[in-house]
Write a protein that holds these residues in place. Structure first.
Motif, PDB file in Angstrom:
ATOM      1  N   ILE A   7       0.836  -1.205   0.000  1.00  0.00           N
ATOM      2  CA  ILE A   7       0.000   0.000   0.000  1.00  0.00           C
ATOM      3  C   ILE A   7       0.868   1.251   0.000  1.00  0.00           C
ATOM      4  O   ILE A   7       0.659   2.184  -0.790  1.00  0.00           O
ATOM      5  CB  ILE A   7      -0.951   0.002   1.217  1.00  0.00           C
ATOM      6  CG1 ILE A   7      -2.017  -1.084   1.065  1.00  0.00           C
ATOM      7  CG2 ILE A   7      -1.605   1.367   1.395  1.00  0.00           C
ATOM      8  CD1 ILE A   7      -2.841  -1.296   2.318  1.00  0.00           C
ATOM      9  N   HIS A 119      -8.520  -2.837   0.424  1.00  0.00           N
ATOM     10  CA  HIS A 119      -7.082  -2.973   0.673  1.00  0.00           C
ATOM     11  C   HIS A 119      -6.773  -3.694   1.990  1.00  0.00           C
ATOM     12  O   HIS A 119      -5.604  -4.015   2.242  1.00  0.00           O
ATOM     13  CB  HIS A 119      -6.429  -1.595   0.719  1.00  0.00           C
ATOM     14  CG  HIS A 119      -6.427  -0.874  -0.586  1.00  0.00           C
ATOM     15  ND1 HIS A 119      -5.701  -1.301  -1.677  1.00  0.00           N
ATOM     16  CD2 HIS A 119      -7.076   0.237  -0.992  1.00  0.00           C
ATOM     17  CE1 HIS A 119      -5.897  -0.482  -2.684  1.00  0.00           C
ATOM     18  NE2 HIS A 119      -6.734   0.462  -2.308  1.00  0.00           N
ATOM     19  N   HIS A 168      -4.351  -4.329  -4.085  1.00  0.00           N
ATOM     20  CA  HIS A 168      -5.753  -4.742  -3.937  1.00  0.00           C
ATOM     21  C   HIS A 168      -5.836  -6.084  -3.224  1.00  0.00           C
ATOM     22  O   HIS A 168      -5.069  -7.007  -3.520  1.00  0.00           O
ATOM     23  CB  HIS A 168      -6.404  -4.846  -5.321  1.00  0.00           C
ATOM     24  CG  HIS A 168      -7.816  -5.343  -5.294  1.00  0.00           C
ATOM     25  ND1 HIS A 168      -8.884  -4.524  -5.004  1.00  0.00           N
ATOM     26  CD2 HIS A 168      -8.339  -6.580  -5.511  1.00  0.00           C
ATOM     27  CE1 HIS A 168     -10.006  -5.225  -5.057  1.00  0.00           C
ATOM     28  NE2 HIS A 168      -9.703  -6.475  -5.359  1.00  0.00           N
TER      29      HIS A 168
END
Length: 251
Positions: A7, A119, A168
């Motif tokens: 992320i 996420h 994702h």
């Protein structure tokens, strides 16, 4: 395995793009959120995974205080810039992981999260934490990427999302959301699936999706069954998408 490193890599370098994103800053979406939540001036709110700060800023205009959290420092910096541009002083920005919040139990009147839950690497723990810090009678608001019910869209549309964005984890269908929510101390006030579309190539460009992955995404869409294709029309300049919107009250 934690998704935080991926992320931070993906969103740290694109934080400005997300602050300026027309999808995340859509005023009609934010207005609808406020109308659903009906916040009061004495409320304290938490914005989980604030990104560019759009949700936190919208809430800050109606409540006493907003805590905006994210795992990506660059996102927090952009959110702070956005709040300063609005002249707001009732927001705090903090690096926090939703899977292990440092806030006390029953601290917030509102907990909100937009375009983030797909996420989270352990959605059950994340939702439990969001409920834990919410006061009894408090409101939970979620807006997130979703997919149509069914084995094929649940599998193939998530393949597409991962090809676009390597951080994702999973976009949950309404069917799967029902399973997640029944385990939580919540009364569902409203739950809906909203059909939308992403503009191309903006949707790709925002994550820097390479040409090969863009081509594979088109192949997947072309290879969907006739039934799934009716739910996922697309063209050179758009792709169909769905969002799940939830408003719930904690018992």
């Amino acid at each position: 395995m934690s998704n935080v490193k991926e992320i931070r890599k993906n969103f740290g370098q694109r934080a400005l793009d997300y602050r300026l994103s027309s999808t995340h800053s859509n005023p009609s979406d934010l207005d609808r959120m406020i109308k659903l939540l009906k916040p009061s001036a004495d409320n304290i709110a938490l914005d989980v995974a604030t990104g560019g700060g759009h949700t936190a800023i919208a809430l800050a205009k109606s409540v006493k205080q907003v805590a905006a959290i994210d795992v990506t420092p660059e996102m927090l910096a952009e959110a702070k810039i956005a709040s300063d541009q609005e002249g707001l002083s009732n927001l705090t920005f903090k690096a926090e992981n939703v899977h292990n919040l440092t806030f006390a139990d029953h601290q917030f009147d509102i907990v909100a999260s937009r375009f983030a839950i797909h996420h989270f690497d352990d959605v059950k723990i994340a939702l439990q934490e969001m409920c834990r810090v919410l006061k009894p009678g408090g409101k939970l608001y979620i807006l997130d990427c979703s997919v149509l019910d069914g084995e094929e869209p649940e599998r193939e549309i998530n393949r597409i999302e991962l090809l676009r964005d390597s951080s994702h984890q999973y976009s949950y269908s309404p069917r799967l959301w029902q399973q997640l929510l029944k385990e939580l101390p919540l009364t569902i006030d409203q739950a809906s699936l909203i059909k939308d579309q992403y503009e191309l190539p903006e949707w790709y460009d925002r994550m820097g999706t390479d040409l090969h992955n863009r081509e594979v995404i088109v192949q997947i869409l072309n290879n969907l069954s006739a039934e799934s294709k009716t739910g996922y029309p697309f063209g050179d300049d758009y792709i169909t998408a769905y969002r799940f919107e939830l408003l719930a009250t904690k018992h």
